[in-house]
Design an enzyme around this catalytic site. Sequence first.
Site: not given
Ligand code: XMP
Length: 494
Positions: A325, A360, A381-382, A408, A430, A485
Amino acid sequence: MNTNYLGIVIFTIFCCPVRAEVSITQGLSYDDVLLTPKHSTVSSRKLVSTQTRLTKNILLSNPLVSANMDTITEATMAIAMAQHGGIGIIHRFNSIERQVEEVEKVKRFRSAKIDCPLTISPDATVADVRELMEEKGASGFLVANEDRILLGILTQRDIRFRPSLETLVSDLMTPREKLIVGSPDIAIHDAKKLLMEHRIEKLPLVHDDGTIAGLITSKDIYIKAEYPYASVDAQGRLLVGAAIGVNDDYLDRAAALIKAGVDVLVIDIAHGDSVLAVDTTRQLKKLFPDVDVIAGNVATAEGTRRLIEAGADAVKVGVGPGSICTTRIVTGCGFPQLSAVINCAQEANKYDIPIIADGGIKQSGDITKAIAAGASTVMLGSILAGTDESPGVPFTKNGKKFKIVRGMASFVTNLNRKDKKGKKTDYVPEGVEAMTPYKGPAAETINQLLGGLRSGMSYCGVTELNDLRGNGDFVQITAAGIRESHAHDVSELA
Ligand code: XMP
């Protein structure tokens, strides 16, 4: 007083809006805190229960939810998540038909009994069979006529030696007279006996008039034993969620997904504390009262309340914490995730509505912290992007394997974005596109995350996830604490 001056004073008092005061508050992220260890009576981390609620009405064996992103969740990931006791949310960045197919693949993957098995006509060709196998992710079909009278079975084995694409199904199938079949009301243990006795993979169930009543497969029985904590619906099918937007075809999409058996809809909008998100939540609950709706994303108590009062069955929290993000950088808006979860969960608790901490999560300890902050589940997500089950294939760079993960709201995802008139639009991204190390099967990552969470629960002195939820005894740490940590003052081997 000069009348001109008096006029200006009166104008200023009555016509200029009163300036709101600037406010500033403290917000913390997962890395800013640790959980204070507590006395534990847990003798083995296997004894702790990670059962939790996804929504008002959906219970899961663990709090892991895979994100509705096109590099994270399609059917394969959703199946892995649900088999292990969590759930996957199929992304919406495709046609309604494609998204429905992904939901159907998950719903068909495992069930005590398949009520409406896929069928194919005896006049279909091998080319048709291959296409349907690919489209439906199926390994075989019952062969039936238009009245659904069972005529035979065709499996992958029958086309193993690559017959010509024009060969007819009727020439390759095992015909009805050679099939072992069961009655529509056969008990699962009797079906299992028949499958074992005859060393067969599939047991079609037929009515007295010869029409198909269902199908039981050895794969389903075997998988059921291997994954006792899987998330399943009343018919034994895996649970699955799917995302919808707030514009264009979103209601048609919702209706089609519900028809396909989706268990929960997720409203996918970056700024969930908006009229659009609130109205969509209200509309969905009115049109489809029997399907749970997850609304989001928000980062404040007020936003949480608005979505719950509109009917949300769970609220997704997170504005900008995700790995890919850039919302916070591009817009200047967001809220550190740990504090956002605490604020939103305290509000949602008043209504007994679960919170999903979205984005996060970098390691298992963050999951323990998110739950202790008040979340019931976490969206990932990642952390799942490098696994075999995420869409896309691994590639090699400098001798190491990677997979792609992308936001996305990233430029690449929205490259072909058009307005309602079909004109290309300027797009302010974004999110970013990135690569993440290849990790092998998702099961390994899921087990690592759950193992870490169970250990975390033991350190917090709880045996039930529900006892940890919202009960965190956090300590804020400094940069020195963060350094302490992590592994430090050594050179890591890998
Ligand atoms: P992690 O940290 O697990 O986060 O990879 C996954 C979540 O990120 C959100 N998401 C986005 N937020 N721009 C954003 O600001 C993006 O392009 C984007 N794509 C995904 C979403 O809530 C997802 O579950």
